[in-house]
Every structure is written in structure tokens, then in C-alpha cells.
Write a protein that holds these residues in place. Structure first.
Motif, PDB file in Angstrom:
ATOM      1  N   PRO A 182       1.028  -0.921  -0.368  1.00 30.57           N
ATOM      2  CA  PRO A 182      -0.246  -0.064   0.069  1.00 30.57           C
ATOM      3  C   PRO A 182       0.618   1.177   0.206  1.00 30.57           C
ATOM      4  N   PRO A 183       0.410   2.299  -0.758  1.00 32.05           N
ATOM      5  CA  PRO A 183      -0.758   2.610  -1.392  1.00 32.05           C
ATOM      6  C   PRO A 183      -0.959   2.023  -2.591  1.00 32.05           C
ATOM      7  N   LEU A 184       0.180   1.825  -3.758  1.00 30.52           N
ATOM      8  CA  LEU A 184       0.442   1.731  -4.153  1.00 30.52           C
ATOM      9  C   LEU A 184      -0.791   0.230  -5.322  1.00 30.52           C
ATOM     10  N   ALA A 185      -0.476  -0.660  -4.436  1.00 28.75           N
ATOM     11  CA  ALA A 185      -1.022  -2.244  -5.015  1.00 28.75           C
ATOM     12  C   ALA A 185      -2.810  -2.296  -4.701  1.00 28.75           C
ATOM     13  N   SER A 186      -3.637  -1.223  -4.711  1.00 30.20           N
ATOM     14  CA  SER A 186      -4.762  -1.038  -4.994  1.00 30.20           C
ATOM     15  C   SER A 186      -5.011  -0.427  -6.885  1.00 30.20           C
ATOM     16  N   SER A 187      -3.648   0.169  -6.690  1.00 23.52           N
ATOM     17  CA  SER A 187      -3.938   0.960  -7.939  1.00 23.52           C
ATOM     18  C   SER A 187      -2.729  -0.355  -9.490  1.00 23.52           C
ATOM     19  N   VAL A 188      -1.607  -1.404  -9.053  1.00 21.32           N
ATOM     20  CA  VAL A 188      -0.835  -2.112  -9.933  1.00 21.32           C
ATOM     21  C   VAL A 188      -1.757  -2.977 -10.353  1.00 21.32           C
ATOM     22  N   LEU A 189      -1.520  -3.584 -11.169  1.00 19.97           N
ATOM     23  CA  LEU A 189      -1.963  -5.257 -11.692  1.00 19.97           C
ATOM     24  C   LEU A 189      -0.661  -5.945 -11.668  1.00 19.97           C
ATOM     25  N   GLN A 190      -0.020  -5.199 -12.478  1.00 21.50           N
ATOM     26  CA  GLN A 190       1.137  -6.279 -12.786  1.00 21.50           C
ATOM     27  C   GLN A 190       2.443  -5.252 -12.941  1.00 21.50           C
ATOM     28  N   VAL A 191       3.414  -5.908 -12.507  1.00 19.99           N
ATOM     29  CA  VAL A 191       5.047  -5.927 -12.639  1.00 19.99           C
ATOM     30  C   VAL A 191       5.925  -6.961 -13.542  1.00 19.99           C
ATOM     31  N   SER A 192       6.377  -6.230 -15.012  1.00 23.88           N
ATOM     32  CA  SER A 192       7.132  -6.739 -15.621  1.00 23.88           C
ATOM     33  C   SER A 192       8.611  -6.312 -15.848  1.00 23.88           C
ATOM     34  N   GLU A 193       9.397  -6.980 -15.877  1.00 24.47           N
ATOM     35  CA  GLU A 193      11.041  -6.293 -16.379  1.00 24.47           C
ATOM     36  C   GLU A 193      10.639  -5.574 -17.287  1.00 24.47           C
ATOM     37  N   ALA A 194      11.408  -5.148 -17.775  1.00 25.11           N
ATOM     38  CA  ALA A 194      10.858  -3.765 -19.278  1.00 25.11           C
ATOM     39  C   ALA A 194      11.721  -5.064 -20.323  1.00 25.11           C
ATOM     40  N   HIS A 195      11.391  -4.664 -21.441  1.00 28.69           N
ATOM     41  CA  HIS A 195      11.909  -5.212 -22.956  1.00 28.69           C
ATOM     42  C   HIS A 195      12.756  -4.722 -22.924  1.00 28.69           C
TER      43      HIS A 195
END
Length: 196
Positions: A166-179
Motif C-alpha cells: 500500500p498505497p500502490l498495490a490497489s492501483s497496480v495490476l502487473q509488474v514485469s521487467e521491461a523489454h
């Protein structure tokens, strides 16, 4: 160093403790036979005259030490379950989706970077953006060989934890390493939830 003398109340307390204790009989308590090393078995080779094969006791198998190492950060992100649409996730990890916003945390301290990340992600989510790019950099090797190891790329390891709390977990759906085209191991795609 000089020892202080015990007061009369301390002497009385010690005397009470000493009166209640029983002396141990070491002969009854300690059995020297129980602690003696076990005799080594005398193993002689046996010869089977029919086959003329000599057998010895089996050698102990040397086992490799089993290390339970924590997986690397890219491995952890790859093994995390996909929360978003599979087709969109595939496009995102191949670098086919263009990020709608980006923040560069290079050179920031942890507290400054954390505040900037919270502000950026919440503002992007509020404006309806879906995919943003968080650039952390790969980090420098600052381990001088001391007794406490120093992480390689502190921001790179800290940002995914911040995004999942929190407080970002409610806004973030997925985290992935960038291309590689968007920074590779030094950046993260952050796919945001729909604004409700």
C-alpha cells in the motif's frame, strides 16, 4: 576490578537457595560408557571363492550441499501469476506496447525515490493511464567485500516491493521487467488497473 560485598539481604537470599538445592552425585548422573566413542566395526574383505570377487563395505556417498538460494528478481517476476489479459501481457513483455508515461529514478535516494514513485503512479492511475515505465537503472556494484553483503542495484530490488505494498498495490495490476528496447533489466513495466 574490585568486587563489591554482598549485603545481608543478598546473603540471606543466597542461603535460602543453597538450602533448597541437592548435591548432584556425578557417578549416578554421568555414565562414562554412554559418552564413550562407539567401537569401529572390523570389516574384512570377504572372498567368494566361486566368483573370486572381493567385496568391501560400501563407501559413503558424498552429497553436494543443498543450497536454497532465493531466486533472482527477474525469476520472481516471471514466476508471479499473470493478473492481466494474456494477449496484452505477451505484447507488453515483447515491447510491442508503448508506455503512456515514464519516471526515471536514477541517482535518487531510497526515500526520495519512494515518494516520487508513489506520486507518479497514483497520478498516472488517476489520469486513466494503463501502462507506465519505471526506470531504476541496473545499479552499481558497491560491495567492498565487508562482512555484510550489499545488494547490487538497491532501487532495482526495492521498486517491485513498493509497487506490491500500500498505497500502490490497489492501483497496480502487473509488474514485469521491461523489454530491452525500453531499458531491459534496468526498468519495469507497471500495468495499472482501470480507473473506477
Amino acid at each position: 576490578m574490585t568486587r563489591r560485598k554482598l549485603g545481608p539481604d543478598e546473603i540471606a537470599l543466597w542461603q535460602k537457595v543453597a538450602d533448597r538445592t541437592e548435591r548432584l552425585n556425578l557417578q549416578e548422573t554421568f555414565d562414562p560408557a554412554a559418552y564413550a566413542p562407539a567401537p569401529k566395526p572390523k570389516s574384512k574383505p570377504t572372498v567368494d571363492l566361486g566368483k573370486l570377487v572381493t567385496t568391501y563395505p560400501p563407501k559413503p556417498v558424498a552429497r553436494k550441499p543443498g543450497y536454497d538460494l532465493k531466486p533472482t528478481l527477474p525469476d520472481q517476476l516471471q514466476k508471479s501469476p499473470v493478473q492481466m489479459d494474456q494477449k496484452t501481457f505477451g505484447k507488453m513483455t515483447r515491447g510491442k506496447l508503448k508506455p503512456e508515461g515514464r519516471i526515471d529514478l536514477h541517482g535518487m535516494t531510497l526515500d526520495r525515490a519512494h515518494a516520487a514513485l508513489i506520486k507518479f503512479v497514483l497520478r498516472a492511475h488517476g489520469s486513466g493511464k494503463r501502462l507506465v515505465l519505471v526506470i531504476t537503472g541496473k545499479g552499481k556494484n558497491r560491495d567492498e567485500g565487508g562482512p555484510i553483503p550489499v545488494r547490487f542495484g538497491v532501487l532495482r530490488h526495492q521498486v517491485p516491493q513498493w509497487l506490491s505494498s500500500p498505497p500502490l498495490a490497489s492501483s497496480v495490476l502487473q509488474v514485469s521487467e521491461a523489454h530491452v528496447s525500453h531499458g531491459g533489466g534496468g526498468a519495469y513495466y507497471v500495468y495499472l488497473r482501470r480507473k473506477r
